[in-house]
Design a protein around this motif. Structure first.
Motif, PDB file in Angstrom:
ATOM      1  N   GLN A 131       0.647  -1.064   0.138  1.00  0.00           N
ATOM      2  CA  GLN A 131      -0.032  -0.060   0.088  1.00  0.00           C
ATOM      3  C   GLN A 131       0.807   1.328  -0.071  1.00  0.00           C
ATOM      4  O   GLN A 131       1.768   1.323   0.702  1.00  0.00           O
ATOM      5  CB  GLN A 131      -0.951   0.079   1.085  1.00  0.00           C
ATOM      6  N   VAL A 132       0.389   2.213  -0.771  1.00  0.00           N
ATOM      7  CA  VAL A 132       1.322   3.614  -0.948  1.00  0.00           C
ATOM      8  C   VAL A 132       0.239   4.522  -0.583  1.00  0.00           C
ATOM      9  O   VAL A 132      -0.632   4.625  -1.188  1.00  0.00           O
ATOM     10  CB  VAL A 132       2.003   3.606  -2.360  1.00  0.00           C
ATOM     11  N   GLN A 133       0.780   5.595   0.273  1.00  0.00           N
ATOM     12  CA  GLN A 133      -0.141   6.689   0.762  1.00  0.00           C
ATOM     13  C   GLN A 133       0.851   7.849   0.173  1.00  0.00           C
ATOM     14  O   GLN A 133       1.898   8.080   0.216  1.00  0.00           O
ATOM     15  CB  GLN A 133      -0.313   6.905   2.189  1.00  0.00           C
ATOM     16  N   LEU A 134       0.090   8.754  -0.565  1.00  0.00           N
ATOM     17  CA  LEU A 134       0.695   9.673  -1.388  1.00  0.00           C
ATOM     18  C   LEU A 134      -0.168  10.964  -0.694  1.00  0.00           C
ATOM     19  O   LEU A 134      -1.409  11.140  -0.715  1.00  0.00           O
ATOM     20  CB  LEU A 134       0.399   9.688  -2.805  1.00  0.00           C
ATOM     21  N   VAL A 135       0.676  12.061  -0.428  1.00  0.00           N
ATOM     22  CA  VAL A 135       0.112  13.197   0.052  1.00  0.00           C
ATOM     23  C   VAL A 135       0.608  14.421  -0.821  1.00  0.00           C
ATOM     24  O   VAL A 135       1.986  14.735  -0.783  1.00  0.00           O
ATOM     25  CB  VAL A 135       0.527  13.716   1.408  1.00  0.00           C
ATOM     26  N   GLU A 136      -0.045  15.308  -1.535  1.00  0.00           N
ATOM     27  CA  GLU A 136       0.426  16.572  -2.184  1.00  0.00           C
ATOM     28  C   GLU A 136       0.354  17.583  -1.655  1.00  0.00           C
ATOM     29  O   GLU A 136      -0.514  17.859  -0.497  1.00  0.00           O
ATOM     30  CB  GLU A 136      -0.525  16.534  -3.450  1.00  0.00           C
ATOM     31  N   ASP A 140      -4.060  26.412 -16.791  1.00  0.00           N
ATOM     32  CA  ASP A 140      -3.449  25.463 -16.056  1.00  0.00           C
ATOM     33  C   ASP A 140      -4.148  25.129 -14.685  1.00  0.00           C
ATOM     34  O   ASP A 140      -3.872  24.312 -13.717  1.00  0.00           O
ATOM     35  CB  ASP A 140      -2.102  26.075 -15.699  1.00  0.00           C
ATOM     36  N   THR A 141      -5.347  26.087 -14.201  1.00  0.00           N
ATOM     37  CA  THR A 141      -6.042  25.827 -13.096  1.00  0.00           C
ATOM     38  C   THR A 141      -6.671  24.614 -13.060  1.00  0.00           C
ATOM     39  O   THR A 141      -7.347  24.115 -13.889  1.00  0.00           O
ATOM     40  CB  THR A 141      -7.057  26.987 -12.968  1.00  0.00           C
ATOM     41  N   ALA A 142      -6.419  23.868 -12.256  1.00  0.00           N
ATOM     42  CA  ALA A 142      -7.001  22.474 -11.942  1.00  0.00           C
ATOM     43  C   ALA A 142      -6.641  21.876 -10.322  1.00  0.00           C
ATOM     44  O   ALA A 142      -5.739  22.626  -9.643  1.00  0.00           O
ATOM     45  CB  ALA A 142      -6.561  21.669 -12.896  1.00  0.00           C
ATOM     46  N   VAL A 143      -7.173  20.628 -10.231  1.00  0.00           N
ATOM     47  CA  VAL A 143      -6.770  20.201  -9.130  1.00  0.00           C
ATOM     48  C   VAL A 143      -5.518  19.140  -9.535  1.00  0.00           C
ATOM     49  O   VAL A 143      -6.012  18.285 -10.455  1.00  0.00           O
ATOM     50  CB  VAL A 143      -7.909  19.132  -8.511  1.00  0.00           C
ATOM     51  N   TYR A 144      -4.463  19.024  -8.877  1.00  0.00           N
ATOM     52  CA  TYR A 144      -3.339  18.232  -9.525  1.00  0.00           C
ATOM     53  C   TYR A 144      -3.205  17.185  -8.524  1.00  0.00           C
ATOM     54  O   TYR A 144      -2.970  17.280  -7.159  1.00  0.00           O
ATOM     55  CB  TYR A 144      -1.914  18.937  -9.295  1.00  0.00           C
ATOM     56  N   TYR A 145      -3.081  15.945  -9.211  1.00  0.00           N
ATOM     57  CA  TYR A 145      -2.873  14.717  -8.530  1.00  0.00           C
ATOM     58  C   TYR A 145      -1.718  13.914  -8.495  1.00  0.00           C
ATOM     59  O   TYR A 145      -1.223  13.933  -9.734  1.00  0.00           O
ATOM     60  CB  TYR A 145      -4.129  13.619  -8.601  1.00  0.00           C
ATOM     61  N   CYS A 146      -0.814  13.452  -7.959  1.00  0.00           N
ATOM     62  CA  CYS A 146       0.143  12.567  -8.150  1.00  0.00           C
ATOM     63  C   CYS A 146      -0.106  10.869  -7.992  1.00  0.00           C
ATOM     64  O   CYS A 146      -1.289  10.696  -7.393  1.00  0.00           O
ATOM     65  CB  CYS A 146       1.319  12.852  -7.049  1.00  0.00           C
ATOM     66  N   TYR A 153      -5.270   4.901 -16.027  1.00  0.00           N
ATOM     67  CA  TYR A 153      -5.819   3.374 -15.622  1.00  0.00           C
ATOM     68  C   TYR A 153      -4.816   2.528 -15.230  1.00  0.00           C
ATOM     69  O   TYR A 153      -4.944   1.511 -14.678  1.00  0.00           O
ATOM     70  CB  TYR A 153      -6.625   3.022 -16.374  1.00  0.00           C
ATOM     71  N   ASP A 154      -3.338   2.939 -15.377  1.00  0.00           N
ATOM     72  CA  ASP A 154      -2.281   1.982 -15.173  1.00  0.00           C
ATOM     73  C   ASP A 154      -1.724   2.322 -13.975  1.00  0.00           C
ATOM     74  O   ASP A 154      -0.759   1.792 -13.332  1.00  0.00           O
ATOM     75  CB  ASP A 154      -1.146   2.595 -16.111  1.00  0.00           C
ATOM     76  N   TYR A 155      -2.297   3.425 -13.265  1.00  0.00           N
ATOM     77  CA  TYR A 155      -1.794   3.695 -11.633  1.00  0.00           C
ATOM     78  C   TYR A 155      -2.422   3.346 -10.637  1.00  0.00           C
ATOM     79  O   TYR A 155      -3.876   3.127 -10.671  1.00  0.00           O
ATOM     80  CB  TYR A 155      -1.707   5.340 -11.603  1.00  0.00           C
ATOM     81  N   ASP A 156      -1.840   2.700  -9.852  1.00  0.00           N
ATOM     82  CA  ASP A 156      -2.449   2.099  -8.644  1.00  0.00           C
ATOM     83  C   ASP A 156      -2.861   2.838  -7.371  1.00  0.00           C
ATOM     84  O   ASP A 156      -3.787   2.530  -6.550  1.00  0.00           O
ATOM     85  CB  ASP A 156      -1.607   0.616  -8.171  1.00  0.00           C
ATOM     86  N   TYR A 157      -1.988   3.814  -7.260  1.00  0.00           N
ATOM     87  CA  TYR A 157      -2.155   4.730  -6.018  1.00  0.00           C
ATOM     88  C   TYR A 157      -2.214   6.195  -6.339  1.00  0.00           C
ATOM     89  O   TYR A 157      -1.623   6.668  -7.171  1.00  0.00           O
ATOM     90  CB  TYR A 157      -1.026   4.350  -5.073  1.00  0.00           C
ATOM     91  N   TRP A 158      -2.985   6.889  -5.642  1.00  0.00           N
ATOM     92  CA  TRP A 158      -3.499   8.377  -5.878  1.00  0.00           C
ATOM     93  C   TRP A 158      -3.343   9.066  -4.586  1.00  0.00           C
ATOM     94  O   TRP A 158      -3.831   8.669  -3.524  1.00  0.00           O
ATOM     95  CB  TRP A 158      -4.844   8.430  -6.500  1.00  0.00           C
ATOM     96  N   GLY A 159      -3.000  10.415  -4.578  1.00  0.00           N
ATOM     97  CA  GLY A 159      -3.122  11.382  -3.598  1.00  0.00           C
ATOM     98  C   GLY A 159      -4.564  11.827  -3.722  1.00  0.00           C
ATOM     99  O   GLY A 159      -5.375  11.596  -4.522  1.00  0.00           O
ATOM    100  N   GLN A 160      -4.649  12.847  -2.657  1.00  0.00           N
ATOM    101  CA  GLN A 160      -5.944  13.431  -2.546  1.00  0.00           C
ATOM    102  C   GLN A 160      -6.096  14.644  -3.429  1.00  0.00           C
ATOM    103  O   GLN A 160      -7.148  15.265  -3.778  1.00  0.00           O
ATOM    104  CB  GLN A 160      -6.438  13.822  -1.007  1.00  0.00           C
ATOM    105  N   GLY A 161      -5.150  15.007  -4.154  1.00  0.00           N
ATOM    106  CA  GLY A 161      -5.101  16.397  -4.965  1.00  0.00           C
ATOM    107  C   GLY A 161      -4.729  17.602  -3.958  1.00  0.00           C
ATOM    108  O   GLY A 161      -4.979  17.933  -2.895  1.00  0.00           O
TER     109      GLY A 161
END
Length: 123
Positions: free
Chosen positions: A1-6, A90-96, A108-116
């Motif tokens: 499990q990977v947790q990501l925080v932007e 460029d205005t948007a919510v950015y996710y890693c 759809y290839d990515y398994d883990y996402w941050g909250q943006g």
């Protein structure tokens, strides 16, 4: 499990710069390819940039090429997105995002996402 925080989003005037960070809570960060995506209001999420596990190869969307730079610091478990010459579009919510595989432009290839993190560029 990977947790990501932007972090690092905010309000900036057109022509300005921001640096986004994405910290990963994982023991083996270096095995994951990383990417940034963004989603503007009323639009689908779109690819921004991706980087290989070592950081040796990057790919950018045409809309940000020459203005944005993706990088990573594996010892700090962090990926960055340096954004220069920002435009209102460029205005948007950015996710890693992270995947245990080669870098990809496909969300759809990515398994883990941050909250943006919200980036707003005023004209």
């Amino acid at each position: 499990q990977v947790q990501l925080v932007e972090s690092g989003g905010g309000l900036v005037q057109a022509g300005g710069s921001l640096r986004l960070s994405c910290a990963a809570a994982v023991r083996t960060f270096s095995i994951y390819s990383m990417a940034w995506f963004r989603q503007a209001p009323g639009k689908e999420r779109e690819f921004v940039a991706t980087i290989t596990r070592s950081g040796g190869s990057t790919v950018y969307a045409d809309s940000v090429k020459g203005r944005f730079t993706i990088s990573r610091h594996n010892a700090k478990n962090t990926v960055y997105l340096q954004m220069n010459s920002l435009k209102p579009e460029d205005t948007a919510v950015y996710y890693c995002a992270a995947r245990d595989g080669y870098r990809s432009r496909n969300e759809y290839d990515y398994d883990y996402w941050g909250q943006g993190t919200q980036v707003t560029v005023s004209s």
